[in-house]
Design an enzyme around this catalytic site. Structure first.
Site, PDB file in Angstrom:
ATOM      1  N   CYS A  47       0.849  -1.188   0.000  1.00  0.00           N
ATOM      2  CA  CYS A  47       0.000   0.000   0.000  1.00  0.00           C
ATOM      3  C   CYS A  47       0.889   1.244   0.000  1.00  0.00           C
ATOM      4  CB  CYS A  47      -0.905  -0.016   1.226  1.00  0.00           C
ATOM      5  SG  CYS A  47      -1.960   1.447   1.371  1.00  0.00           S
ATOM      6  N   CYS A  50       0.454   3.170   3.585  1.00  0.00           N
ATOM      7  CA  CYS A  50       0.914   2.666   4.892  1.00  0.00           C
ATOM      8  C   CYS A  50       1.973   1.568   4.795  1.00  0.00           C
ATOM      9  CB  CYS A  50      -0.268   2.149   5.698  1.00  0.00           C
ATOM     10  SG  CYS A  50      -1.021   0.656   5.022  1.00  0.00           S
ATOM     11  N   CYS A  65      -7.918  -5.399 -18.717  1.00  0.00           N
ATOM     12  CA  CYS A  65      -8.854  -4.355 -18.285  1.00  0.00           C
ATOM     13  C   CYS A  65      -8.219  -2.968 -18.212  1.00  0.00           C
ATOM     14  CB  CYS A  65      -9.493  -4.719 -16.953  1.00  0.00           C
ATOM     15  SG  CYS A  65      -8.381  -4.634 -15.530  1.00  0.00           S
ATOM     16  N   CYS A  96      -7.514  -1.000   1.789  1.00  0.00           N
ATOM     17  CA  CYS A  96      -6.447  -1.515   2.645  1.00  0.00           C
ATOM     18  C   CYS A  96      -6.991  -1.653   4.065  1.00  0.00           C
ATOM     19  CB  CYS A  96      -5.257  -0.561   2.615  1.00  0.00           C
ATOM     20  SG  CYS A  96      -3.931  -0.992   3.771  1.00  0.00           S
ATOM     21  N   CYS A  99      -5.133   1.046   6.575  1.00  0.00           N
ATOM     22  CA  CYS A  99      -5.296   2.506   6.497  1.00  0.00           C
ATOM     23  C   CYS A  99      -6.561   2.948   5.766  1.00  0.00           C
ATOM     24  CB  CYS A  99      -4.070   3.147   5.866  1.00  0.00           C
ATOM     25  SG  CYS A  99      -3.921   2.851   4.093  1.00  0.00           S
ATOM     26  N   HIS A 102      -8.569   3.464  -0.550  1.00  0.00           N
ATOM     27  CA  HIS A 102      -9.281   2.856  -1.672  1.00  0.00           C
ATOM     28  C   HIS A 102      -8.228   2.298  -2.630  1.00  0.00           C
ATOM     29  CE1 HIS A 102     -12.007   2.334  -5.060  1.00  0.00           C
ATOM     30  NE2 HIS A 102     -11.138   3.003  -5.790  1.00  0.00           N
ATOM     31  N   HIS A 105     -11.398  -2.466  -7.108  1.00  0.00           N
ATOM     32  CA  HIS A 105     -12.574  -3.328  -6.951  1.00  0.00           C
ATOM     33  C   HIS A 105     -12.186  -4.777  -7.205  1.00  0.00           C
ATOM     34  CE1 HIS A 105     -14.362   0.645  -7.574  1.00  0.00           C
ATOM     35  NE2 HIS A 105     -15.367   0.175  -6.854  1.00  0.00           N
ATOM     36  N   ASP A 109     -14.666 -12.616 -12.050  1.00  0.00           N
ATOM     37  CA  ASP A 109     -14.376 -13.087 -13.410  1.00  0.00           C
ATOM     38  C   ASP A 109     -12.881 -13.344 -13.631  1.00  0.00           C
ATOM     39  OD1 ASP A 109     -13.411 -10.495 -13.444  1.00  0.00           O
ATOM     40  OD2 ASP A 109     -14.659  -9.820 -15.105  1.00  0.00           O
ATOM     41  N   ARG A 117     -10.872 -11.342  -9.699  1.00  0.00           N
ATOM     42  CA  ARG A 117      -9.994 -10.362 -10.347  1.00  0.00           C
ATOM     43  C   ARG A 117     -10.001  -9.108  -9.492  1.00  0.00           C
ATOM     44  NH1 ARG A 117     -11.442  -6.153 -14.054  1.00  0.00           N
ATOM     45  NH2 ARG A 117     -13.456  -7.203 -14.324  1.00  0.00           N
ATOM     46  N   CYS A 119      -8.946  -5.681  -9.360  1.00  0.00           N
ATOM     47  CA  CYS A 119      -8.595  -4.644 -10.331  1.00  0.00           C
ATOM     48  C   CYS A 119      -8.132  -3.434  -9.515  1.00  0.00           C
ATOM     49  CB  CYS A 119      -9.838  -4.345 -11.161  1.00  0.00           C
ATOM     50  SG  CYS A 119      -9.592  -3.198 -12.486  1.00  0.00           S
TER      51      CYS A 119
END
Length: 130
Positions: A47, A50, A65, A96, A99, A102, A105, A109, A117, A119
């Site tokens: 991350c 952190c 993707c 995470c 911390c 974001h 997602h 699939d 997956r 992503c």
């Protein structure tokens, strides 16, 4: 896991504008623009906020993707999954666990063995080569 708590002002001071937008404001980077999208370096992805280990490169795959994709986190405890109904879709956001950054997602699939997956935005990650 002990949480790392900072104010938005503290996060803004330590992250660059794109990292702040994605990690703290739940933005996203443009597809195929991230530095780790095509990376094949052996190592562990941490991350950016952190330094918590999130993904091992052995679980990375090319999903096409436009974002780095992984079929499993380094540990189930590394992520928190949150129902996301933004943008007229129903998705599962991953953050995470340490911390609350974001990350991206997770979708059902992906390849075996998990069929998942993850992503993930490159700006949320720091690759530490082995």
């Amino acid at each position: 896991m002990e949480k790392l708590a900072k104010t938005l002002e503290e996060w803004r001071a330590m992250l660059d504008p794109e990292q702040y937008n994605v990690c703290r404001l739940k933005g996203t980077e443009r597809p195929f623009s991230g530095k780790y999208n095509g990376t094949k370096t052996d190592g562990v992805y941490h991350c950016i906020c952190c330094n918590e280990p999130l993904f091992d490169s052995s679980s990375k795959f090319d999903s096409g993707c436009g974002w780095p994709s992984f079929y499993e986190p380094i540990a189930d405890s590394a992520m928190i999954e949150i129902r996301d109904t933004s943008h007229g879709m129903i998705r599962t956001e991953v953050t995470c666990a340490k911390c609350d950054a974001h990350l991206g997602h997770v979708f059902p699939d992906g390849p075996p063995p998990t069929g998942l997956r993850y992503c993930i935005n490159s700006v949320c990650l720091d690759l530490v080569p082995r």
